[in-house]
Design a protein around this motif. Sequence first.
Motif, PDB file in Angstrom:
ATOM      1  N   UNK A 143      45.483  56.648  29.614  1.00 54.39           N
ATOM      2  CA  UNK A 143      46.797  56.658  29.010  1.00 54.39           C
ATOM      3  C   UNK A 143      46.664  57.269  27.495  1.00 54.39           C
ATOM      4  N   UNK A 144      45.810  56.981  26.918  1.00 52.98           N
ATOM      5  CA  UNK A 144      45.903  57.280  25.251  1.00 52.98           C
ATOM      6  C   UNK A 144      45.148  58.799  25.363  1.00 52.98           C
ATOM      7  N   UNK A 145      44.316  59.193  26.062  1.00 51.95           N
ATOM      8  CA  UNK A 145      44.059  60.322  26.203  1.00 51.95           C
ATOM      9  C   UNK A 145      45.051  61.346  26.522  1.00 51.95           C
ATOM     10  N   UNK A 146      45.705  60.937  27.713  1.00 54.18           N
ATOM     11  CA  UNK A 146      47.018  61.591  27.927  1.00 54.18           C
ATOM     12  C   UNK A 146      48.182  61.711  26.637  1.00 54.18           C
ATOM     13  N   UNK A 147      48.191  60.616  25.896  1.00 53.48           N
ATOM     14  CA  UNK A 147      49.147  60.809  24.908  1.00 53.48           C
ATOM     15  C   UNK A 147      48.672  61.802  23.926  1.00 53.48           C
ATOM     16  N   UNK A 148      47.357  61.758  23.673  1.00 53.49           N
ATOM     17  CA  UNK A 148      47.050  62.470  22.633  1.00 53.49           C
ATOM     18  C   UNK A 148      46.850  64.119  23.156  1.00 53.49           C
ATOM     19  N   UNK A 149      46.813  64.183  24.400  1.00 58.72           N
ATOM     20  CA  UNK A 149      46.827  65.620  25.043  1.00 58.72           C
ATOM     21  C   UNK A 149      48.521  66.122  25.090  1.00 58.72           C
ATOM     22  N   UNK A 150      49.350  65.535  24.929  1.00 58.13           N
ATOM     23  CA  UNK A 150      50.714  65.760  24.925  1.00 58.13           C
ATOM     24  C   UNK A 150      51.355  66.272  23.776  1.00 58.13           C
ATOM     25  N   UNK A 151      50.464  66.148  22.525  1.00 57.89           N
ATOM     26  CA  UNK A 151      51.036  66.527  21.396  1.00 57.89           C
ATOM     27  C   UNK A 151      50.095  67.563  20.559  1.00 57.89           C
ATOM     28  N   UNK A 152      50.588  68.289  19.817  1.00 61.06           N
ATOM     29  CA  UNK A 152      49.625  69.259  19.011  1.00 61.06           C
ATOM     30  C   UNK A 152      49.400  68.792  17.688  1.00 61.06           C
ATOM     31  N   UNK A 153      49.738  67.564  17.365  1.00 56.44           N
ATOM     32  CA  UNK A 153      49.457  66.901  16.047  1.00 56.44           C
ATOM     33  C   UNK A 153      48.515  65.418  16.689  1.00 56.44           C
ATOM     34  N   UNK A 154      47.894  64.947  15.338  1.00 54.44           N
ATOM     35  CA  UNK A 154      47.509  63.685  15.487  1.00 54.44           C
ATOM     36  C   UNK A 154      48.351  62.672  15.606  1.00 54.44           C
ATOM     37  N   UNK A 155      48.029  61.714  16.325  1.00 49.95           N
ATOM     38  CA  UNK A 155      48.733  60.511  16.338  1.00 49.95           C
ATOM     39  C   UNK A 155      48.170  58.997  15.485  1.00 49.95           C
ATOM     40  N   UNK A 156      49.078  58.542  15.038  1.00 46.63           N
ATOM     41  CA  UNK A 156      48.617  57.444  14.215  1.00 46.63           C
ATOM     42  C   UNK A 156      48.032  56.046  15.331  1.00 46.63           C
ATOM     43  N   UNK A 157      47.457  55.266  14.631  1.00 45.86           N
ATOM     44  CA  UNK A 157      46.910  54.077  15.256  1.00 45.86           C
ATOM     45  C   UNK A 157      48.359  53.433  15.631  1.00 45.86           C
ATOM     46  N   UNK A 158      49.139  53.539  14.555  1.00 42.17           N
ATOM     47  CA  UNK A 158      50.331  52.776  14.792  1.00 42.17           C
ATOM     48  C   UNK A 158      51.552  53.258  15.908  1.00 42.17           C
ATOM     49  N   UNK A 159      51.399  54.608  16.020  1.00 39.20           N
ATOM     50  CA  UNK A 159      52.377  55.237  17.063  1.00 39.20           C
ATOM     51  C   UNK A 159      51.700  54.758  18.291  1.00 39.20           C
ATOM     52  N   UNK A 160      50.483  55.150  18.580  1.00 39.21           N
ATOM     53  CA  UNK A 160      49.813  54.814  19.880  1.00 39.21           C
ATOM     54  C   UNK A 160      50.170  53.214  20.235  1.00 39.21           C
ATOM     55  N   UNK A 161      49.820  52.592  19.227  1.00 38.20           N
ATOM     56  CA  UNK A 161      49.974  51.096  19.426  1.00 38.20           C
ATOM     57  C   UNK A 161      51.267  50.729  19.733  1.00 38.20           C
ATOM     58  N   UNK A 162      52.371  50.863  19.094  1.00 41.73           N
ATOM     59  CA  UNK A 162      53.652  50.759  19.128  1.00 41.73           C
ATOM     60  C   UNK A 162      54.093  51.239  20.472  1.00 41.73           C
TER      61      UNK A 162
END
Length: 171
Positions: A11-30
């Motif tokens: 799930x987290x890999x999929x999230x990070x692969x969907x965007x061209x920018x980094x995601x923060x810990x807060x964004x993933x966790x939320x």
Amino acid sequence: MADLHTMYRVMILYMLNQVEYPLTNTQITNFILEKEYTNYFTVQEILSDLISSQLITAESTHNNTRYRITPYGQETLGFFHVKISDAIKEDIRTYFVEHDFDLKQETSVYADYYKVPGEGYAVRCRIRNLETDIVDLTLHVSGRQQAEAVCQNWKKNHFPIYETLMDILLK
């Protein structure tokens, strides 16, 4: 339990692969907590596992960590994307569509500080567009409280500060 952990990793890999920018810990966790997929501690454990497995990279500041998927993480996702359902994938895509502007803005504005030799702190304030710095400004302040205040105020007021700088510099 191992299957659930694999699903969270994917799930987290999929999230990070969907965007061209980094995601923060807060964004993933939320996202994961809002959808009630798992708890905070499990998310942190999974992020740590992904870093140690070199599937993602982490860039930490005093107040948050930003994550990016690595090429190895993308390759791994290619093999294991079937571990998450189409419904979860749709939840992730919908979340990004609904929060795109906020997510981009949150991850494009950086502020961090560090102790410099002698007295004081250097505060580095940046605005990034993908991999390009639009502004990269380092200021010297005398104390830690000032450094923290500059970081907070940069995040709140970066746009008017940038506009003012450009107006003055381009006269």
